[in-house]
Write an enzyme that holds these catalytic residues in place. Sequence first.
Site, PDB file in Angstrom:
ATOM      1  N   ASP A 113      24.842  19.702 -17.038  1.00 13.28           N
ATOM      2  CA  ASP A 113      23.646  20.047 -17.804  1.00 13.28           C
ATOM      3  C   ASP A 113      23.318  18.884 -18.754  1.00 13.28           C
ATOM      4  O   ASP A 113      24.197  18.144 -19.164  1.00 13.28           O
ATOM      5  CB  ASP A 113      23.942  21.323 -18.609  1.00 13.28           C
ATOM      6  CG  ASP A 113      22.706  21.939 -19.249  1.00 13.28           C
ATOM      7  OD1 ASP A 113      22.170  22.887 -18.659  1.00 13.28           O
ATOM      8  OD2 ASP A 113      22.298  21.479 -20.336  1.00 13.28           O
TER       9      ASP A 113
ATOM     10  N   ASP B 165      18.597  20.486 -16.149  1.00 13.62           N
ATOM     11  CA  ASP B 165      17.620  19.963 -17.118  1.00 13.62           C
ATOM     12  C   ASP B 165      17.767  18.470 -17.391  1.00 13.62           C
ATOM     13  O   ASP B 165      17.045  17.916 -18.222  1.00 13.62           O
ATOM     14  CB  ASP B 165      17.665  20.782 -18.420  1.00 13.62           C
ATOM     15  CG  ASP B 165      19.069  21.133 -18.867  1.00 13.62           C
ATOM     16  OD1 ASP B 165      20.028  20.604 -18.280  1.00 13.62           O
ATOM     17  OD2 ASP B 165      19.209  21.936 -19.812  1.00 13.62           O
TER      18      ASP B 165
ATOM     19  N   HIS C 205      26.686  27.164 -23.971  1.00 13.73           N
ATOM     20  CA  HIS C 205      26.652  26.976 -25.436  1.00 13.73           C
ATOM     21  C   HIS C 205      27.332  28.126 -26.181  1.00 13.73           C
ATOM     22  O   HIS C 205      27.528  28.038 -27.396  1.00 13.73           O
ATOM     23  CB  HIS C 205      25.213  26.861 -25.938  1.00 13.73           C
ATOM     24  CG  HIS C 205      24.493  25.641 -25.446  1.00 13.73           C
ATOM     25  ND1 HIS C 205      25.008  24.376 -25.601  1.00 13.73           N
ATOM     26  CD2 HIS C 205      23.315  25.493 -24.773  1.00 13.73           C
ATOM     27  CE1 HIS C 205      24.159  23.498 -25.055  1.00 13.73           C
ATOM     28  NE2 HIS C 205      23.135  24.157 -24.544  1.00 13.73           N
TER      29      HIS C 205
ATOM     30  N   HIS D 232      22.561  19.079 -21.774  1.00 16.82           N
ATOM     31  CA  HIS D 232      23.113  19.379 -23.099  1.00 16.82           C
ATOM     32  C   HIS D 232      24.643  19.463 -23.047  1.00 16.82           C
ATOM     33  O   HIS D 232      25.199  19.910 -22.034  1.00 16.82           O
ATOM     34  CB  HIS D 232      22.571  20.724 -23.604  1.00 16.82           C
ATOM     35  CG  HIS D 232      21.076  20.792 -23.684  1.00 16.82           C
ATOM     36  ND1 HIS D 232      20.314  21.373 -22.680  1.00 16.82           N
ATOM     37  CD2 HIS D 232      20.219  20.345 -24.619  1.00 16.82           C
ATOM     38  CE1 HIS D 232      19.029  21.275 -23.025  1.00 16.82           C
ATOM     39  NE2 HIS D 232      18.942  20.659 -24.191  1.00 16.82           N
TER      40      HIS D 232
HETATM   41 ZN   LIG Z   1      20.739  22.486 -20.976  1.00 16.55          ZN
END
Ligand SMILES: [Zn+2]
Length: 317
Positions: free
Chosen positions: A173, A254, A136, A175
């Site tokens: 991931d 995740d 991120h 995200h």
């Molecule tokens: Zn994540």
Amino acid sequence: MGKTGYFSHKDCWKHEMGPGHPECPGRLDAIEDRLLVTGVTDALTQYIAPKAALADIELAHSRLHIAAMRGLTDWLREEVEAGGPPYTQVDPDTSMNMHTWDAALRSAGAALAATDAVMAGELENAFCAVRPPGHHAMRDKAMGFCFFNNVAVAAKYALQRYNLKRVAVVDFDVHHGNGTEDILAGDERALMVSFFQHPFYPYCGDQNPAPNMVNVPVAAYTRGMDVREIIEMMWIPRLEAFKPELIFISAGFDAHRDDDMGQLGLTEQDYTWITQRIKDVARRYCDGRIVSCLEGGYVMSALARSVEAHVRVLADL
Ligand SMILES: [Zn+2]
């Protein structure tokens, strides 16, 4: 010793963001315990991660961002010595302690050293058990538990240091790797393929991605079998057409069905399958060269089992 490297550093345990924070040092304990008790550790070559040189961090981040991180660290140290609180907040869910700067340099340094070892042929592939994670972190901004973008720093480094023409980044991931996209979008020497839960944090990635981004948003509650089909249809043809010379993995776990940070339904069998498909591409086009870096994964048992599944495939166990 094995041809799969394992890179980490004790500084990666010292960074923490406060009691109850999901991105905690115990994640690395869970991973190391699992690899140890299952005997996987015996098959890996252990490396102590060096600190990344700031000149290498600058390949992916602005000097302003690097200076801000360093400045916050120096300020925090003075505050703590004066009896102040041990943390400083950089976004609503991301904070620094006195060790964050060193841990972030070790995390990026692990990815860089792994890149060197893999490019030298000393290793076929590597797993970096590091935190803070990176995907991120944007060129100018820390966010979402990330400070420096470990994979993007190493990808830019590989292109420059080894004069590579084509480097792929695979991000599984839950995200969207918005930071990696921010840094690599439009750089035709890089191809990023990812899937991510959408709509979901960081609430982007589905609108007009650059041509070198293969972003596949998926709905909450998507199962592993459906994700495998997406990978087969959307990732693999693009990776094969690209013919990468080196593959990086943003290895977040995740999307596991037991991980309540997200709502996808992957299992460790899916991580085995995904890793094998990436490895097939790597063996076909780049002598198996893969550098994998830990991103998310917040339920200890699921994280540990998933990393074990991932590393077993990397190490041919
Ligand atoms: Zn994540």
